[in-house]
Every structure is written in C-alpha cells, then in structure tokens.
Design a protein around this motif. Structure first.
Motif, PDB file in Angstrom:
ATOM      1  N   LEU A  61      10.657  12.068  45.053  1.00 37.21           N
ATOM      2  CA  LEU A  61      10.176  12.313  43.693  1.00 37.21           C
ATOM      3  C   LEU A  61       9.160  13.449  43.654  1.00 37.21           C
ATOM      4  CD1 LEU A  61       9.700   8.606  42.567  1.00 37.21           C
ATOM      5  CD2 LEU A  61      11.630  10.122  42.063  1.00 37.21           C
ATOM      6  N   GLU A  62       9.300  14.310  42.651  1.00 35.03           N
ATOM      7  CA  GLU A  62       8.388  15.427  42.396  1.00 35.03           C
ATOM      8  C   GLU A  62       8.113  16.267  43.633  1.00 35.03           C
ATOM      9  OE1 GLU A  62       4.876  14.599  40.130  1.00 35.03           O
ATOM     10  OE2 GLU A  62       5.916  13.147  38.883  1.00 35.03           O
ATOM     11  N   ALA A  63       9.140  16.482  44.452  1.00 33.42           N
ATOM     12  CA  ALA A  63       8.999  17.355  45.616  1.00 33.42           C
ATOM     13  C   ALA A  63       8.910  18.815  45.176  1.00 33.42           C
ATOM     14  CB  ALA A  63      10.156  17.154  46.578  1.00 33.42           C
ATOM     15  N   GLY A  64       9.653  19.178  44.121  1.00 37.27           N
ATOM     16  CA  GLY A  64       9.582  20.516  43.553  1.00 37.27           C
ATOM     17  C   GLY A  64      10.658  21.456  44.047  1.00 37.27           C
ATOM     18  N   ALA A  65      10.908  22.494  43.248  1.00 36.91           N
ATOM     19  CA  ALA A  65      11.932  23.489  43.565  1.00 36.91           C
ATOM     20  C   ALA A  65      11.595  24.804  42.872  1.00 36.91           C
ATOM     21  CB  ALA A  65      13.304  23.009  43.107  1.00 36.91           C
ATOM     22  N   VAL A  66      12.239  25.872  43.366  1.00 38.19           N
ATOM     23  CA  VAL A  66      12.116  27.194  42.757  1.00 38.19           C
ATOM     24  C   VAL A  66      13.518  27.778  42.615  1.00 38.19           C
ATOM     25  CG1 VAL A  66      11.248  29.550  43.047  1.00 38.19           C
ATOM     26  CG2 VAL A  66       9.816  27.610  43.709  1.00 38.19           C
TER      27      VAL A  66
ATOM     28  N   ARG B   5       5.033  18.978  44.701  1.00 40.74           N
ATOM     29  CA  ARG B   5       5.019  19.890  43.554  1.00 40.74           C
ATOM     30  C   ARG B   5       5.232  21.343  43.971  1.00 40.74           C
ATOM     31  NH1 ARG B   5       0.887  20.066  39.990  1.00 40.74           N
ATOM     32  NH2 ARG B   5       2.396  20.438  38.355  1.00 40.74           N
ATOM     33  N   PHE B   6       6.128  21.548  44.956  1.00 44.17           N
ATOM     34  CA  PHE B   6       6.529  22.878  45.403  1.00 44.17           C
ATOM     35  C   PHE B   6       6.944  23.696  44.185  1.00 44.17           C
ATOM     36  CE2 PHE B   6      10.014  25.696  46.808  1.00 44.17           C
ATOM     37  CZ  PHE B   6       9.463  26.323  47.914  1.00 44.17           C
ATOM     38  N   GLY B   7       6.346  24.858  44.017  1.00 46.39           N
ATOM     39  CA  GLY B   7       6.707  25.726  42.899  1.00 46.39           C
ATOM     40  C   GLY B   7       5.862  25.572  41.658  1.00 46.39           C
ATOM     41  N   CYS B   8       4.804  24.753  41.699  1.00 42.02           N
ATOM     42  CA  CYS B   8       3.977  24.632  40.489  1.00 42.02           C
ATOM     43  C   CYS B   8       3.153  25.889  40.262  1.00 42.02           C
ATOM     44  CB  CYS B   8       3.115  23.381  40.526  1.00 42.02           C
ATOM     45  SG  CYS B   8       1.712  23.463  41.607  1.00 42.02           S
ATOM     46  N   VAL B   9       2.978  26.701  41.316  1.00 43.91           N
ATOM     47  CA  VAL B   9       2.310  27.988  41.199  1.00 43.91           C
ATOM     48  C   VAL B   9       3.198  29.022  41.893  1.00 43.91           C
ATOM     49  CG1 VAL B   9       0.239  29.321  41.742  1.00 43.91           C
ATOM     50  CG2 VAL B   9       0.051  26.866  41.320  1.00 43.91           C
ATOM     51  N   LEU B  10       3.498  30.123  41.212  1.00 42.28           N
ATOM     52  CA  LEU B  10       4.283  31.218  41.778  1.00 42.28           C
ATOM     53  C   LEU B  10       3.509  32.515  41.599  1.00 42.28           C
ATOM     54  CD1 LEU B  10       7.808  30.373  40.299  1.00 42.28           C
ATOM     55  CD2 LEU B  10       6.946  29.837  42.592  1.00 42.28           C
TER      56      LEU B  10
ATOM     57  N   ASP C 253      11.659  17.420  35.313  1.00 41.94           N
ATOM     58  CA  ASP C 253      11.770  18.502  36.300  1.00 41.94           C
ATOM     59  C   ASP C 253      10.678  19.551  36.102  1.00 41.94           C
ATOM     60  OD1 ASP C 253      13.965  17.524  37.653  1.00 41.94           O
ATOM     61  OD2 ASP C 253      15.397  18.888  36.713  1.00 41.94           O
ATOM     62  N   ARG C 254      10.297  19.756  34.845  1.00 40.40           N
ATOM     63  CA  ARG C 254       9.292  20.738  34.454  1.00 40.40           C
ATOM     64  C   ARG C 254       9.742  22.165  34.782  1.00 40.40           C
ATOM     65  NH1 ARG C 254       3.902  17.622  36.122  1.00 40.40           N
ATOM     66  NH2 ARG C 254       2.975  19.593  35.566  1.00 40.40           N
ATOM     67  N   PHE C 255      11.035  22.403  34.588  1.00 41.45           N
ATOM     68  CA  PHE C 255      11.626  23.723  34.788  1.00 41.45           C
ATOM     69  C   PHE C 255      10.905  24.742  33.924  1.00 41.45           C
ATOM     70  CE2 PHE C 255      14.749  26.998  33.655  1.00 41.45           C
ATOM     71  CZ  PHE C 255      15.203  27.381  34.906  1.00 41.45           C
ATOM     72  N   GLY C 256      10.419  25.804  34.535  1.00 40.01           N
ATOM     73  CA  GLY C 256       9.731  26.857  33.803  1.00 40.01           C
ATOM     74  C   GLY C 256       8.236  26.684  33.724  1.00 40.01           C
TER      75      GLY C 256
ATOM     76  N   ASP D  59      16.113  46.323  44.837  1.00 38.99           N
ATOM     77  CA  ASP D  59      16.987  47.228  44.072  1.00 38.99           C
ATOM     78  C   ASP D  59      16.286  47.843  42.863  1.00 38.99           C
ATOM     79  OD1 ASP D  59      16.884  45.164  42.209  1.00 38.99           O
ATOM     80  OD2 ASP D  59      19.036  44.761  42.241  1.00 38.99           O
ATOM     81  N   GLN D  60      15.001  47.572  42.695  1.00 40.40           N
ATOM     82  CA  GLN D  60      14.180  48.089  41.607  1.00 40.40           C
ATOM     83  C   GLN D  60      14.535  47.528  40.242  1.00 40.40           C
ATOM     84  OE1 GLN D  60      11.337  49.740  42.441  1.00 40.40           O
ATOM     85  NE2 GLN D  60      12.130  49.173  44.448  1.00 40.40           N
ATOM     86  N   CYS D  61      15.384  46.477  40.213  1.00 38.86           N
ATOM     87  CA  CYS D  61      15.634  45.746  38.971  1.00 38.86           C
ATOM     88  C   CYS D  61      14.815  44.465  39.028  1.00 38.86           C
ATOM     89  CB  CYS D  61      17.121  45.399  38.832  1.00 38.86           C
ATOM     90  SG  CYS D  61      18.169  46.847  38.598  1.00 38.86           S
ATOM     91  N   ASP D  62      14.243  44.092  37.904  1.00 40.47           N
ATOM     92  CA  ASP D  62      13.398  42.899  37.880  1.00 40.47           C
ATOM     93  C   ASP D  62      14.193  41.642  38.191  1.00 40.47           C
ATOM     94  OD1 ASP D  62      11.042  44.244  37.250  1.00 40.47           O
ATOM     95  OD2 ASP D  62      11.426  44.134  35.100  1.00 40.47           O
ATOM     96  N   ASP D  63      13.584  40.774  38.991  1.00 41.62           N
ATOM     97  CA  ASP D  63      14.116  39.460  39.327  1.00 41.62           C
ATOM     98  C   ASP D  63      13.121  38.438  38.800  1.00 41.62           C
ATOM     99  OD1 ASP D  63      16.145  40.783  40.929  1.00 41.62           O
ATOM    100  OD2 ASP D  63      14.595  41.062  42.446  1.00 41.62           O
ATOM    101  N   LEU D  64      13.552  37.201  38.615  1.00 41.64           N
ATOM    102  CA  LEU D  64      12.686  36.179  38.047  1.00 41.64           C
ATOM    103  C   LEU D  64      12.737  34.901  38.873  1.00 41.64           C
ATOM    104  CD1 LEU D  64      10.828  35.331  35.662  1.00 41.64           C
ATOM    105  CD2 LEU D  64      12.904  34.504  34.515  1.00 41.64           C
ATOM    106  N   ALA D  65      11.560  34.429  39.297  1.00 39.74           N
ATOM    107  CA  ALA D  65      11.432  33.136  39.976  1.00 39.74           C
ATOM    108  C   ALA D  65      10.927  32.130  38.951  1.00 39.74           C
ATOM    109  CB  ALA D  65      10.455  33.233  41.142  1.00 39.74           C
ATOM    110  N   ILE D  66      11.539  30.943  38.943  1.00 35.04           N
ATOM    111  CA  ILE D  66      11.226  29.904  37.966  1.00 35.04           C
ATOM    112  C   ILE D  66      10.896  28.620  38.714  1.00 35.04           C
ATOM    113  CG2 ILE D  66      12.082  28.609  35.975  1.00 35.04           C
ATOM    114  CD1 ILE D  66      14.263  30.895  35.774  1.00 35.04           C
ATOM    115  N   GLY D  67       9.690  28.112  38.515  1.00 34.16           N
ATOM    116  CA  GLY D  67       9.273  26.884  39.185  1.00 34.16           C
ATOM    117  C   GLY D  67       9.715  25.644  38.436  1.00 34.16           C
ATOM    118  N   ALA D  68      10.084  24.627  39.201  1.00 30.66           N
ATOM    119  CA  ALA D  68      10.418  23.295  38.665  1.00 30.66           C
ATOM    120  C   ALA D  68       9.712  22.269  39.564  1.00 30.66           C
ATOM    121  CB  ALA D  68      11.922  23.077  38.654  1.00 30.66           C
TER     122      ALA D  68
END
Length: 178
Positions: free
Chosen positions: A40-45, A79-84, A6-9, A20-29
């Motif tokens: 196969l290897e379509a990708g996700a975030v 490979r959707f999400g390989c670059v964020l 998956d290559r999560f992260g 809301d001024q609180c940090d949020d985190l996007a993680i690519g897979a």
C-alpha cells in the motif's frame, strides 16, 4: 490501472530526459499500491516522452522501487514519487529525474521509521534508466549522519551551481532532522 487514492499528478517535473531537446513529463503517483501481497502507498512515477508533436504514451516509462534494476525495496507507505525534481547532473545532453521517497523506512539492527530516501534516475538517449539509477538514504555514502525516525530525507530538492559552471550540486531537504 487507475485506483482510488493513487494521487496521480500530485507531483510533476518536466525535462529533457532522453536528450532529444523535446520536453518530457514525469508524473508522480505516490499513493500507487501494487504487488501480491499488495504494498500500500508504495508509490510510482509515470514518464511521458515528448516529440515534435508533443507528449505521447508510446514508449512511456513506469517506475517503482520494485522496477527491475532499481536499487532499494518497495515498502508500505514509502510514497515514492511524492516529490519530483529535474536537474542536469551527469554532464551529458540529458536531464536526470530526482525522486523523493520521504516515507522510506530503514531496516537493520536499528530500524528507522520514515528516514527517507532519494533516487536519481539517469537520463540518456533511450530515456531514464532504472538500472543506472542511484539511491541515497540518510546515513549512507555522502549522507554521513545517523538517521533518525521521521527525518523524511528527500522531501524537497534544489540544484545549483556554486563557483564552477560545469558542476551542479543537489541539495536534499530533510525537514524532520533534529
């Protein structure tokens, strides 16, 4: 569900996606495979939203090119999400998430392999939205060149302000472009 390859992260981007001024985190897979038949290897975030106590999985978001309302089509090897990248593009109080899809193939009369694409998920009070997202592919809209095989549009991003402090410009890398 976690799967081999998956290559999560592989990619990460922090921002204020829900304003809301609180940090949020996007993680690519980018190796995420899904569907029936499996793409196969379509990708996700994955997006985890932050609060006063930190990041939480409550109310998290999961985006693919097959998410309802998302423009485009999930394909093998996108490979959707390989670059964020996080950028403040809309002029409101939320950041946007720019998602690279360098493996995007273009179909049509003249198919193009790995032409690439960039999705912009718009932030707002409820977080990022697939329904309000934008899709840019080489050869369409403001990207006015003829796409070529292995252009890999969306392989990198940079945002900058040029002259006007209220306008943010987005640069999109295309390392395979002749």
């Amino acid at each position: 569900a976690a799967e081999a390859l998956d290559r999560f992260g592989e990619s990460l981007a922090a921002g204020h996606f829900d304003g809301d001024q609180c940090d949020d985190l996007a993680i690519g897979a980018p190796g995420e495979s899904f569907g029936d038949p499996e793409i196969l290897e379509a990708g996700a975030v994955h997006v985890l939203y932050g609060g006063v106590l930190g990041l939480t999985v409550d109310g998290d978001d999961f985006f693919t090119q097959a998410t309802a309302g998302m423009p485009g089509v999930a394909q093998v090897g996108d490979r959707f999400g390989c670059v964020l990248y996080t950028a403040h593009l809309s002029g409101d109080f939320s950041d946007e998430l720019v998602v690279g899809v360098p493996g995007e193939d273009l179909e049509g009369d003249t198919p193009v392999t790995d032409a690439g694409a960039a999705h912009i998920l718009i932030g707002g009070p409820d977080g990022l939205s697939a329904a309000e997202s934008l899709l840019y592919v080489s050869g369409s809209g403001p990207i006015n060149w003829t796409p070529g095989d292995f252009d890999r549009f969306g392989s990198s991003f940079a945002a900058y302000r040029f002259g006007n402090p209220l306008a943010t410009w987005l640069a999109i890398g295309t390392p395979g472009r002749d």
